[in-house]
Every structure is written in C-alpha cells, then in structure tokens.
Design a protein around this motif. Sequence first.
Motif, PDB file in Angstrom:
ATOM      1  N   LEU A   1      13.792   8.453   7.873  1.00  0.00           N
ATOM      2  CA  LEU A   1      13.629   8.492   9.323  1.00  0.00           C
ATOM      3  C   LEU A   1      13.236   7.139   9.899  1.00  0.00           C
ATOM      4  CD1 LEU A   1      11.700  11.881   9.645  1.00  0.00           C
ATOM      5  CD2 LEU A   1      14.169  11.478   9.806  1.00  0.00           C
ATOM      6  N   ASN A   2      12.317   6.453   9.198  1.00  0.00           N
ATOM      7  CA  ASN A   2      11.846   5.146   9.657  1.00  0.00           C
ATOM      8  C   ASN A   2      11.622   4.229   8.470  1.00  0.00           C
ATOM      9  OD1 ASN A   2      10.256   7.277  11.673  1.00  0.00           O
ATOM     10  ND2 ASN A   2      11.184   5.551  12.754  1.00  0.00           N
ATOM     11  N   VAL A   3      11.946   2.952   8.647  1.00  0.00           N
ATOM     12  CA  VAL A   3      11.620   1.917   7.666  1.00  0.00           C
ATOM     13  C   VAL A   3      10.715   0.922   8.376  1.00  0.00           C
ATOM     14  CG1 VAL A   3      12.488   0.109   6.142  1.00  0.00           C
ATOM     15  CG2 VAL A   3      13.815   2.207   6.462  1.00  0.00           C
ATOM     16  N   TYR A   4       9.493   0.780   7.866  1.00  0.00           N
ATOM     17  CA  TYR A   4       8.483  -0.019   8.563  1.00  0.00           C
ATOM     18  C   TYR A   4       8.368  -1.450   8.051  1.00  0.00           C
ATOM     19  CZ  TYR A   4       7.042   4.702   9.888  1.00  0.00           C
ATOM     20  OH  TYR A   4       7.021   5.993  10.347  1.00  0.00           O
ATOM     21  N   LYS A   5       8.961  -1.745   6.880  1.00  0.00           N
ATOM     22  CA  LYS A   5       8.836  -3.073   6.287  1.00  0.00           C
ATOM     23  C   LYS A   5      10.207  -3.661   5.996  1.00  0.00           C
ATOM     24  CE  LYS A   5       4.298  -3.347   6.022  1.00  0.00           C
ATOM     25  NZ  LYS A   5       3.521  -4.407   6.679  1.00  0.00           N
ATOM     26  N   LYS A   6      10.217  -4.974   5.743  1.00  0.00           N
ATOM     27  CA  LYS A   6      11.447  -5.683   5.391  1.00  0.00           C
ATOM     28  C   LYS A   6      11.244  -6.438   4.087  1.00  0.00           C
ATOM     29  CE  LYS A   6      12.776  -6.449  10.234  1.00  0.00           C
ATOM     30  NZ  LYS A   6      13.082  -7.479  11.267  1.00  0.00           N
ATOM     31  N   SER A   7      12.364  -6.746   3.437  1.00  0.00           N
ATOM     32  CA  SER A   7      12.301  -7.553   2.220  1.00  0.00           C
ATOM     33  C   SER A   7      11.683  -8.913   2.539  1.00  0.00           C
ATOM     34  CB  SER A   7      13.704  -7.742   1.634  1.00  0.00           C
ATOM     35  OG  SER A   7      14.255  -6.515   1.227  1.00  0.00           O
ATOM     36  N   GLY A   8      10.795  -9.359   1.657  1.00  0.00           N
ATOM     37  CA  GLY A   8      10.117 -10.634   1.863  1.00  0.00           C
ATOM     38  C   GLY A   8       8.760 -10.499   2.531  1.00  0.00           C
ATOM     39  N   GLU A   9       8.481  -9.339   3.124  1.00  0.00           N
ATOM     40  CA  GLU A   9       7.199  -9.137   3.795  1.00  0.00           C
ATOM     41  C   GLU A   9       6.101  -8.847   2.778  1.00  0.00           C
ATOM     42  OE1 GLU A   9       6.577  -6.846   7.394  1.00  0.00           O
ATOM     43  OE2 GLU A   9       8.751  -6.643   7.585  1.00  0.00           O
ATOM     44  N   LEU A  10       4.878  -9.226   3.148  1.00  0.00           N
ATOM     45  CA  LEU A  10       3.712  -8.888   2.345  1.00  0.00           C
ATOM     46  C   LEU A  10       3.244  -7.488   2.755  1.00  0.00           C
ATOM     47  CD1 LEU A  10       1.382  -9.635   0.394  1.00  0.00           C
ATOM     48  CD2 LEU A  10       0.154 -10.527   2.387  1.00  0.00           C
ATOM     49  N   VAL A  11       3.067  -6.620   1.774  1.00  0.00           N
ATOM     50  CA  VAL A  11       2.571  -5.272   2.055  1.00  0.00           C
ATOM     51  C   VAL A  11       1.221  -5.123   1.365  1.00  0.00           C
ATOM     52  CG1 VAL A  11       3.734  -4.237   0.048  1.00  0.00           C
ATOM     53  CG2 VAL A  11       3.120  -2.809   1.987  1.00  0.00           C
ATOM     54  N   LYS A  12       0.302  -4.494   2.068  1.00  0.00           N
ATOM     55  CA  LYS A  12      -1.028  -4.246   1.516  1.00  0.00           C
ATOM     56  C   LYS A  12      -1.103  -2.824   0.985  1.00  0.00           C
ATOM     57  CE  LYS A  12      -3.384  -7.487   4.616  1.00  0.00           C
ATOM     58  NZ  LYS A  12      -4.439  -7.636   5.661  1.00  0.00           N
ATOM     59  N   GLN A  13      -2.012  -2.626   0.050  1.00  0.00           N
ATOM     60  CA  GLN A  13      -2.195  -1.298  -0.520  1.00  0.00           C
ATOM     61  C   GLN A  13      -2.496  -0.291   0.583  1.00  0.00           C
ATOM     62  OE1 GLN A  13      -5.365  -1.072  -3.358  1.00  0.00           O
ATOM     63  NE2 GLN A  13      -4.782   0.941  -4.108  1.00  0.00           N
TER      64      GLN A  13
END
Length: 363
Positions: A207-219
């Motif tokens: 339904l939704n994608v909140y991040k992109k490749s290359g982005e930093l994601v936190k736990q």
Amino acid sequence: MKNTIIRSALFLFAGMLISCSKTEKTTAVRKNIEDAVFASGYVEKDEEYLISAKISGNIINIPVSEGDQVSKNSLIATIENTIQTEQLKDAEAVYSQSRTNTSGSSPQLLQIRSQMDQAQHQMDQDRINFQRYKELRVKNSVSQLDFEKAQLQYQSSQNSLISLQKNYQDAKNTLELAEKRSAIQVDQQNDVLKDYSIRSPGKGEVLNVYKKSGELVKQGENIVKIGNGNFKLRLYVSEDDIAKIRTGQKVAIRLNTYPNDTFPATIAKILPAFDETEQSYIVEAKFDKLPKAVFSGTQLQANIETAKRKNMLVIPTSYISKGKFVILENSEQRRITTGSKDSEWTEILSGISEKDVLIKPKN
C-alpha cells in the motif's frame, strides 16, 4: 455529533412557499424522518500491517513498489550488512575448527591417544612381569622385596593408564562443548543477519513504501505498509452517539474520491473500547456493493441510520428564529419545541400545527 436526514413525505399538506410582496410564507408538513449519527473515517483493508526495520543501517535495495502483490516471505528490503557478514564468516571458521578438534584427526586427542597406547603397552608388560614374580615368589625364588617392587610397578602403570583415559574423556568433552558453543554462535549470527533482509510475514498488496534505496533507516522505522483481504470502513463515533449504534444498521457513505456519490454500507462490528488517540469509539462497516475503484486510506463521511419515524411534523429550518421561535401570519411570535433537525428541515414536537401559517424571519 447528530445529523438528521429527512426523506420523502408521507403526507404532503399545503406547505408550499407563498410569495406575497417580499414576505415568504409556509405551513408545516408531514414527512418521514430518518435519524442518523454522523461519523468520519477512512477505508482500509481487513488486514493492514507495517513492516519496520529490526536494525539500523543503510538500505541498499527495496525490490517492491506501491501496488505490488507480495507473498509470504517475499523480500521487502535489504540493509547493508558487510560487518555482520564478516562476523558470520569468523564464527563459521571457529565452528569449522571446533569440528576438526572433535574429530578423529584432532591433534590434541591424537596426542593423548598416543600416550594412552604407550601406557597400555607399559601396563601389559608390567602385568606380565608381576605375574612372573608372583609365581616365583610362591616358589621362594625371588625375595619379598623384589615381588613388591613388581607389584607396585604394575599398580603404577594401571593408575597412569586410568589417568590418561580420564584426561582423554575430559579433553573430548571440552572440545565437544566448544563445538556446540561455536555452532550456537553461528546460528546467532545467522539470525542477526536475517534482520538485514526484511521479508513479508504474509501475503498482500503493497500500500505504501516509506523509504528509498540509499536512505538510512533506524531500528523501528517503517519501511512499507501491506494490506490484505477485503475493504472495510473504519468509522469514528462520538461518546454521545455510540449507544445508538447496532450491528446491521445501514450507513450512507460519501467518499472523498467520489464527492457527488453516496454508497450504501452496513455496520459489521463495534469495537468495545474507547480509542484514546482518536478520542472516539471505533465502528467497522462493510460496503453493500463496492465502488468501481476503492483505495485504502480514502477519507470518508458517514451517516449511520439509527431510526425511522413516519408522518412527523416538520418545517423548513430557515423559518425558526433564535432556535426556538416562529413568527405566525398575524405577527405573533410563538415558542416551539423541536426535535431532530438538519440544515433544511426541523422536526416540530409542539407549539404549532399544520393549520398555522408561518412567516420567514428577515435576516
């Protein structure tokens, strides 16, 4: 918040607007009244869940996009795992060495085994020598002292062999324990590495994608939202109105994506607890018939039908002054008691009849 919808008239009585000079007049009429409770809300899937990162890092790949269908265990995202991969390799190397150490070719065990073979050979010789001295002593061919020396030598070689056997078993147990621990370490490293490959726990639609490749994601940060099943309507009902709601009641739905259309639905479930975040009670409804295109997250407004009353006396709401008065044709201002109302019509409980002619107040 209560909203009253007044529908088709059962009995129409001379209640038409009369234009006389600039004064508008009317009389009360009989209509069917439908009481309704207003609710706001949105459309969602039967099952919707967020997939979040279990570990922090840079996203190197997100192979899904909005609208994709995913199955259970589908790859959703990959987080950079170079360090973790190296740690896994180190753990596997330690495990491989520990397996060698517990095998028949283990240098440590081979050394002790060689000592055991030598001790066994020595004990066999000392046993033969002791037996010979024992027979000679019976014949009094050797002294008691020489016999006792042979006996002590035999006992000493026995004790040496038993000690080496114990050492061998202790060393083997230690090495096997090290192998088990290293195997556990490999499993743990594999489990941690799995956290870098984020997978879907079930099937559904992205339904939704909140991040992109290359982005930093936190736990703990959300990466995608997955939905599965049929569409349902999540409605927020105020504390004042929740007692009027029952399963099976009909609902008129107006979607923001179809601003000029109304869709019928039915109350399917009333959640038992008050929602502190929304400061409302939550009610779920199902479309009687799905619109041509439905989108999860679409905002909506709903009128939940709570009662129908026939042949009720009503007047146009615009003819009411100060919320509780009407002006009669003879200019008398009369107090009335009202019931349900909306922007067009108001129910009259007492104060006037169908015979009274009303004058529209001037703004």
